[in-house]
Design a protein around this motif. Sequence first.
Motif: not given
Length: 434
Positions: A343, A346-347, A398-403, A351, A217
């Motif tokens: 993905q 990236t998170v 944070a991961l839930k937001l992206i995934l 963070q 990334t």
Amino acid sequence: MERYWNKEIECMSREDMKKLQDERLVKQVKHVWDNVPYYRKKMEEKGVTPDDIKSTDDLHKLPFLSKADLRDSYPDGLLGVPLSECVRIHSTSGTTGRRVVAYYTQKDIDMWEDCCARAITAAGGTKEDVMHVSYGYGLFTGGFGVHGGAAKVGCLTLPMSSGNTDRQIQFMMDLKSTILCCTPSYAAYLGEAMKEKGIKPEDNYLKAGIFGAEPWTEEMRQEIEKSLGIKAYDIYGLTESSGPGVAFECSEQTGMHINEDNFIAEIIDPDTGEVLPEGTKGELVFTSINKEGFPLLRYRTRDICVLSRKKCSCGRTLIKMAKPMGRSDDMLIIRGVNVFPSQIETVLIAQGYSPNYRIELDRVNNTDTFDVYVEMPADQFTDVVKEIQKKESELTNALKLILGISPKVHLVSPKTIERSEGKAVRVVDKRKLH
Ligand SMILES: [Zn+2]
């Protein structure tokens, strides 16, 4: 000042490049028709003959080749010349099935090394440089490809191969390596290992790195650039189409220029096979137009990316491909949702976590379990359970937001996740789906 290895080709006008591609494609199709019965049969089934291919405008008429075709024709069913004309093979790791064996004539090797020389020159490499090659040498294409390119440029080339990190660092310092080539995950690891030894980024002699062979990334690029004090360039390739050097990054670092005199790129809809217009996201397909031993027409890479002809500040006119979002082979389907490991990476970096992580998947009572193990940064280490839980829940959100789905995050002590010296093993999938 931007340097070019072959300015005439790299900065060629669009009209001249199309003319060159047209001529080479017509010749390549005839070569394959005459010498590769496996593909000739595919063309016959589609009702296409070499007479139908008069220019690159006719490319879409040709049938696709997929990884399954390569496996079916293992080991030499797609060979384009007698074996006695070949001087080398390389092979894929075969982690997802049968190995693919690629054959090279001396002309193929020269073409491949020339592509790598362009990449090295674009990264600022000259005959004054010391090229530190920590890609594996062997069946894997990384080591030999970059090595050959560096020799063409005239660099002093260190065939380090992968592994033995202490020796890597010692040679890097003692022989004053200026350009590093390896997988991005190993570059990140070397940065960490040097820091541990008290070697600051400004203490090493490195000025650039050329990294590829696995998805990485933008965040990881910045991390590597910072930890090694270098400019980090991306390089793209796959064994099926020579190896690294099919496309390479220039000083602008906004995508990789494809060596269009040797490879034509298309983006297709992975479901329908329809060719998509420039700028649309889809599956990358490559046609070799200058190969003898292992010429592949319309090979589906499974890589998801975008092509762009936007004018580049480096002066090259070669079309650019974006960093692939990941191979569709790497894509995980978890509880019905598509997830790319990149993905997650990236998170993590955004963070403030290290890009060393492990994904574990399993199936319990017909439901996928999705666990992500992440190392705590050494300077934020804590063994206070409440603190750890708080950080875990922040990262989960944070991961839930992206995934779009929630993993179970486990923060572990620094340096407890195994490091990789080649391609990183990020995913352990224990689900028995068949
Ligand atoms: Zn450029």
